[in-house]
Design an enzyme around this catalytic site. Structure first.
Site, PDB file in Angstrom:
ATOM      1  N   HIS A  40      -9.706   1.196   4.398  1.00  0.00           N
ATOM      2  CA  HIS A  40      -8.464   1.401   5.158  1.00  0.00           C
ATOM      3  C   HIS A  40      -8.773   2.341   6.325  1.00  0.00           C
ATOM      4  O   HIS A  40      -9.581   3.263   6.187  1.00  0.00           O
ATOM      5  CB  HIS A  40      -7.381   1.985   4.245  1.00  0.00           C
ATOM      6  CG  HIS A  40      -6.032   1.951   4.874  1.00  0.00           C
ATOM      7  ND1 HIS A  40      -5.636   2.856   5.826  1.00  0.00           N
ATOM      8  CD2 HIS A  40      -4.994   1.090   4.713  1.00  0.00           C
ATOM      9  CE1 HIS A  40      -4.400   2.561   6.220  1.00  0.00           C
ATOM     10  NE2 HIS A  40      -3.992   1.491   5.555  1.00  0.00           N
TER      11      HIS A  40
ATOM     12  N   GLY B 131       1.678   2.130  10.786  1.00  0.00           N
ATOM     13  CA  GLY B 131       2.604   3.254  10.637  1.00  0.00           C
ATOM     14  C   GLY B 131       3.240   3.687  11.941  1.00  0.00           C
ATOM     15  O   GLY B 131       3.865   4.741  12.017  1.00  0.00           O
TER      16      GLY B 131
ATOM     17  N   GLU C 239      -7.258   4.757   7.468  1.00  0.00           N
ATOM     18  CA  GLU C 239      -7.043   6.177   7.163  1.00  0.00           C
ATOM     19  C   GLU C 239      -8.264   6.763   6.465  1.00  0.00           C
ATOM     20  O   GLU C 239      -8.636   7.916   6.688  1.00  0.00           O
ATOM     21  CB  GLU C 239      -5.769   6.335   6.316  1.00  0.00           C
ATOM     22  CG  GLU C 239      -4.524   6.069   7.170  1.00  0.00           C
ATOM     23  CD  GLU C 239      -3.346   5.486   6.421  1.00  0.00           C
ATOM     24  OE1 GLU C 239      -3.305   5.549   5.177  1.00  0.00           O
ATOM     25  OE2 GLU C 239      -2.445   4.946   7.099  1.00  0.00           O
TER      26      GLU C 239
ATOM     27  N   ASN D 147       0.864  -1.180   0.000  1.00  0.00           N
ATOM     28  CA  ASN D 147       0.000   0.000   0.000  1.00  0.00           C
ATOM     29  C   ASN D 147       0.903   1.233   0.000  1.00  0.00           C
ATOM     30  O   ASN D 147       1.454   1.599   1.033  1.00  0.00           O
ATOM     31  CB  ASN D 147      -0.898  -0.011   1.248  1.00  0.00           C
ATOM     32  CG  ASN D 147      -1.752   1.240   1.327  1.00  0.00           C
ATOM     33  OD1 ASN D 147      -1.893   1.971   0.351  1.00  0.00           O
ATOM     34  ND2 ASN D 147      -2.335   1.489   2.492  1.00  0.00           N
TER      35      ASN D 147
ATOM     36  N   SER E 148       2.728  -2.298  10.476  1.00  0.00           N
ATOM     37  CA  SER E 148       4.178  -2.311  10.676  1.00  0.00           C
ATOM     38  C   SER E 148       4.829  -3.654  10.349  1.00  0.00           C
ATOM     39  O   SER E 148       5.784  -4.074  11.003  1.00  0.00           O
ATOM     40  CB  SER E 148       4.529  -1.861  12.102  1.00  0.00           C
ATOM     41  OG  SER E 148       4.049  -0.545  12.325  1.00  0.00           O
TER      42      SER E 148
ATOM     43  N   GLU F  79      -6.147  -4.999  10.295  1.00  0.00           N
ATOM     44  CA  GLU F  79      -5.114  -3.997  10.569  1.00  0.00           C
ATOM     45  C   GLU F  79      -5.444  -3.269  11.868  1.00  0.00           C
ATOM     46  O   GLU F  79      -6.233  -2.307  11.861  1.00  0.00           O
ATOM     47  CB  GLU F  79      -5.064  -2.971   9.436  1.00  0.00           C
ATOM     48  CG  GLU F  79      -4.781  -3.574   8.076  1.00  0.00           C
ATOM     49  CD  GLU F  79      -4.133  -2.560   7.161  1.00  0.00           C
ATOM     50  OE1 GLU F  79      -2.997  -2.799   6.750  1.00  0.00           O
ATOM     51  OE2 GLU F  79      -4.750  -1.514   6.899  1.00  0.00           O
TER      52      GLU F  79
ATOM     53  N   LYS G 223       0.065   4.195  -0.335  1.00  0.00           N
ATOM     54  CA  LYS G 223      -0.630   5.370   0.207  1.00  0.00           C
ATOM     55  C   LYS G 223      -0.361   6.578  -0.702  1.00  0.00           C
ATOM     56  O   LYS G 223      -0.214   6.414  -1.905  1.00  0.00           O
ATOM     57  CB  LYS G 223      -0.212   5.645   1.654  1.00  0.00           C
ATOM     58  CG  LYS G 223      -0.264   4.404   2.540  1.00  0.00           C
ATOM     59  CD  LYS G 223      -0.146   4.733   3.994  1.00  0.00           C
ATOM     60  CE  LYS G 223       0.009   3.453   4.800  1.00  0.00           C
ATOM     61  NZ  LYS G 223      -0.267   3.606   6.192  1.00  0.00           N
TER      62      LYS G 223
HETATM   63  C1  PEP Z   1      -1.115   0.040   5.802  1.00  0.00           C
HETATM   64  O1  PEP Z   1      -0.905   1.022   5.123  1.00  0.00           O
HETATM   65  O2  PEP Z   1      -2.133  -0.630   5.617  1.00  0.00           O
HETATM   66  C2  PEP Z   1      -0.138  -0.311   6.836  1.00  0.00           C
HETATM   67  C3  PEP Z   1      -0.323  -1.411   7.518  1.00  0.00           C
HETATM   68  O3  PEP Z   1       0.925   0.529   7.009  1.00  0.00           O
HETATM   69  P1  PEP Z   1       2.299   0.191   7.781  1.00  0.00           P
HETATM   70  O4  PEP Z   1       2.784  -1.121   7.216  1.00  0.00           O
HETATM   71  O5  PEP Z   1       3.196   1.317   7.470  1.00  0.00           O
HETATM   72  O6  PEP Z   1       1.971   0.051   9.228  1.00  0.00           O
END
Ligand code: PEP
Length: 254
Positions: free
Chosen positions: A97, A175, A99, A9, A215, A169, A11
């Site tokens: 997501h 993040g 976000e 992803n 992460s 998630e 982003k």
């Molecule tokens: C994500 O963008 O779905 C995500 C899990 O980000 P990160 O791996 O940076 O935590």
């Protein structure tokens, strides 16, 4: 064996030139995906055509969109329809997501509409769910995630549900550099699968890929992906680093 998926992803990161260089470098990294494994690149809308052309002919590698709108077409300036994505050959769309849920107020019901329109156009949603920190601290994460699944997915038929990829998630791990332990990931993935089994039956639940996101990096991917109910990962930050994402692909169950 259900599909084992490493989904990047990106982003809202990278210029076009940086995205091209990243894909070139990943392509140049030797990796082979077996028939149970997939790599998916969820790139920003303007880069979809570029990514498709770079990845053309690569087996078990797909380009995804990071979002879509819930309506077929019309006066929705700035939005991107599923019909547009389908006409470009896109087969996966990330939906829900955290976000988007947080910054754009996407509700479970709105996401149900997006899921529906994706399925109408034969596009696979990568449906994200997961709890915020305060819910985890209160110990009510199972009920929280169950509600997200129920309100966005449980109107689907078993046949439709099998077109969905779920990404668990935990928001507190996205993040932040703070990863759920492999035991925490396995526990929630097993719970999600048990909920799907209760609603759709064991056979359907056993076929659905449930990715972990939060992460994931080269250093923890083998352990997390090694859990029986974890079928790969949705990866943000580490997907922007060639060696990291290459190692994450390599960590998928064989
Ligand atoms: C994500 O963008 O779905 C995500 C899990 O980000 P990160 O791996 O940076 O935590």
């Amino acid at each position: 064996m259900r599909k084992q998926i490493a989904a990047a992803n990106w982003k809202m990161n990278l210029t076009l030139q940086q995205g091209e260089a990243l894909l070139d470098a990943i392509i140049a990294t030797p990796h082979s995906l077996n028939e149970h494994q997939q790599a998916i690149f969820a790139v920003p809308f303007p880069y979809i055509a570029m990514a498709q052309s770079k990845l053309a002919g690569k087996k078990n590698v797909f380009v995804a969109a990071q979002n879509c709108y819930s309506k077929k077409s019309g006066a929705y300036t700035g939005e991107v329809s599923v019909e547009m994505l389908q006409s470009m050959g896109v087969q996966y769309v990330v939906l829900g997501h955290s976000e988007r849920r947080e910054y754009f107020q996407e509700s479970n019901q709105f996401l149900a509409d997006k899921v529906n329109i994706c399925l109408d156009y034969n596009i696979h949603p990568i449906f994200c769910c997961g709890e915020p920190l305060e819910i985890r601290e209160a110990g009510t994460q199972n009920a929280f995630v169950a509600k997200q699944l129920e309100e966005s997915l449980y109107h689907l038929s078993a046949e439709q549900l099998q077109k969905i990829v779920i990404a668990y998630e935990p928001i507190w791990a996205i993040g932040t550099g703070k990863t759920a332990t492999s035991a925490q990931a396995q526990e929630m993935h097993a719970y999600i699968r048990s909920q799907l089994a209760a609603k759709y039956g064991d056979g359907v639940a056993a076929n659905i890929s449930i990715l972990y996101g939060g992460s994931v990096k080269a250093a923890n991917a083998v352990e997390i992906f090694g859990q029986p109910d974890v079928d790969g990962g949705l990866v943000g930050g580490a997907s922007l680093i060639v060696e990291e994402f290459a190692a994450i692909i390599h960590a998928l169950k064989k």
